[in-house]
Design an enzyme around this catalytic site. Structure first.
Site, PDB file in Angstrom:
ATOM      1  N   ARG A  55     -10.257   5.550  10.777  1.00 49.64           N
ATOM      2  CA  ARG A  55      -8.926   5.888  11.365  1.00 49.64           C
ATOM      3  C   ARG A  55      -8.650   6.559  12.289  1.00 49.64           C
ATOM      4  O   ARG A  55      -7.734   6.236  12.864  1.00 49.64           O
ATOM      5  CB  ARG A  55      -8.342   5.619   9.674  1.00 49.64           C
ATOM      6  CG  ARG A  55      -8.670   4.905   8.985  1.00 49.64           C
ATOM      7  CD  ARG A  55      -8.219   3.228   8.807  1.00 49.64           C
ATOM      8  NE  ARG A  55      -8.557   2.189   7.591  1.00 49.64           N
ATOM      9  CZ  ARG A  55      -7.628   2.343   6.809  1.00 49.64           C
ATOM     10  NH1 ARG A  55      -6.928   2.862   6.392  1.00 49.64           N
ATOM     11  NH2 ARG A  55      -7.959   0.982   6.214  1.00 49.64           N
ATOM     12  N   HIS A  73     -11.638   6.822   5.050  1.00 53.94           N
ATOM     13  CA  HIS A  73     -10.853   7.821   4.836  1.00 53.94           C
ATOM     14  C   HIS A  73     -11.440   9.411   4.688  1.00 53.94           C
ATOM     15  O   HIS A  73     -12.133   9.660   3.743  1.00 53.94           O
ATOM     16  CB  HIS A  73     -10.134   7.964   4.286  1.00 53.94           C
ATOM     17  CG  HIS A  73      -8.500   7.406   4.520  1.00 53.94           C
ATOM     18  ND1 HIS A  73      -7.815   6.594   3.831  1.00 53.94           N
ATOM     19  CD2 HIS A  73      -7.653   7.440   5.821  1.00 53.94           C
ATOM     20  CE1 HIS A  73      -6.755   6.333   4.937  1.00 53.94           C
ATOM     21  NE2 HIS A  73      -6.781   6.302   6.340  1.00 53.94           N
ATOM     22  N   CYS A 105      -5.867   9.764  -2.884  1.00 54.48           N
ATOM     23  CA  CYS A 105      -4.056   8.256  -2.206  1.00 54.48           C
ATOM     24  C   CYS A 105      -2.796   8.307  -2.007  1.00 54.48           C
ATOM     25  O   CYS A 105      -2.213   8.353  -1.791  1.00 54.48           O
ATOM     26  CB  CYS A 105      -5.206   7.324  -2.431  1.00 54.48           C
ATOM     27  SG  CYS A 105      -6.520   7.002  -1.526  1.00 54.48           S
ATOM     28  N   ASP A 138       0.869  -1.283  -0.032  1.00 57.45           N
ATOM     29  CA  ASP A 138      -0.567  -0.002  -0.007  1.00 57.45           C
ATOM     30  C   ASP A 138       0.390   1.582  -0.267  1.00 57.45           C
ATOM     31  O   ASP A 138       0.327   2.187   0.373  1.00 57.45           O
ATOM     32  CB  ASP A 138      -1.018  -0.225   1.315  1.00 57.45           C
ATOM     33  CG  ASP A 138      -2.573  -0.712   0.728  1.00 57.45           C
ATOM     34  OD1 ASP A 138      -2.533  -1.454  -0.170  1.00 57.45           O
ATOM     35  OD2 ASP A 138      -2.500  -1.097   2.429  1.00 57.45           O
TER      36      ASP A 138
END
Length: 257
Positions: free
Chosen positions: A127, A156, A250, A57
């Site tokens: 998160r 998120h 992201c 990731d």
């Protein structure tokens, strides 16, 4: 940015991830390269951090820190599988002269922190921890506004809201609590409200330089909304990254000046 050299979906830490679904890494690299070229084509400089084997990731650099001026707050990941990414990002920033704060509370960088030019919006609920709010305010010395995320698909802040310029945001209201929607409506009465179809393409996982908005190519209605408001949509297909619950934003850590 970080090339998806080791990109894979080998675990599931959000509703988008399915380890049983094949990932085309070559396609991911090609799409990432197109995204990088979109930025350079708009005149932006792109710095690249080296990918690390075993960190699939790491392509999602937005989660690695939050940077404002020469000060940075490193990430502290909630999920143990991503924990090793944090020191890699801190080292990169420190080596380039940033004053990097090592966090005590859980925060997932620009995944949940958004700079508006006046204050920092912070998403909590899945998160980043509410305990991070005071730490963020202390590190950067600017107002911090907490927003509650309530839909696990939008785990998120950067999956459900994007800052377009100092006066305008776009967001998907059902991703937020009723109280947070009221707060956003008060702060941004002229916000662009995006529908579920485009939100599910992670169209809001976008970046803006105040004019050009780099965004998922599949979010076509959102692109029309942006154009109607005077922004220039820059569509990029990053659909392979979507298999891990990520998109344009992201894959981009912005170094705010």
């Amino acid at each position: 940015m970080c090339p998806p050299t080791h990109f894979a979906v080998t675990y599931a830490i959000n509703p988008w991830m399915d380890p049983g679904q094949p990932v085309d890494r070559d396609l991911a690299v090609a799409q990432w390269t197109t995204l990088r070229e979109a930025y350079t084509g708009l005149g932006h400089r792109v710095d690249v951090i080296d990918p690390v084997p075993g960190l699939p990731d790491m392509v999602f650099t937005a989660n690695g820190a939050f940077v404002l001026g020469r000060r940075a707050l490193g990430a502290r990941f909630r999920e143990e599988v991503r924990t090793p990414e944090a020191p890699v990002h801190r080292e990169w920033l420190t080596s380039r002269g940033f004053d990097v704060h090592v966090p005590q509370a859980i925060n997932e960088g620009e995944g949940d922190l958004a700079w508006t030019g006046k204050h920092i919006l912070v998403g909590t609920g899945f998160r980043s921890s509410p305990e991070a709010l005071a730490e963020i305010a202390s590190v950067f010395g600017v107002p911090v506004i907490a927003l509650d995320l309530v839909d696990p698909r939008f785990y998120h802040l950067d999956t459900a809201l994007t800052v377009l310029d100092e006066h305008t945001i776009a967001y998907f209201p059902p991703a937020f609590s009723a109280a947070s929607c009221r707060q956003l409506d008060a702060l941004y009465p002229d916000a662009i409200v995006v529908g579920e179809e485009d939100a599910m393409h992670l169209g809001l996982n976008a970046t803006s330089d105040g004019q050009n908005v780099v965004m998922a190519a599949q979010a076509k209605k959102m692109a029309d909304q942006l154009a109607e408001r005077g922004f220039i949509p820059v569509p990029v297909d990053v659909s392979e990254l979507l298999k891990a619950g990520g998109g344009v934003k992201c894959a981009t850590l912005e170094l705010h000046t």
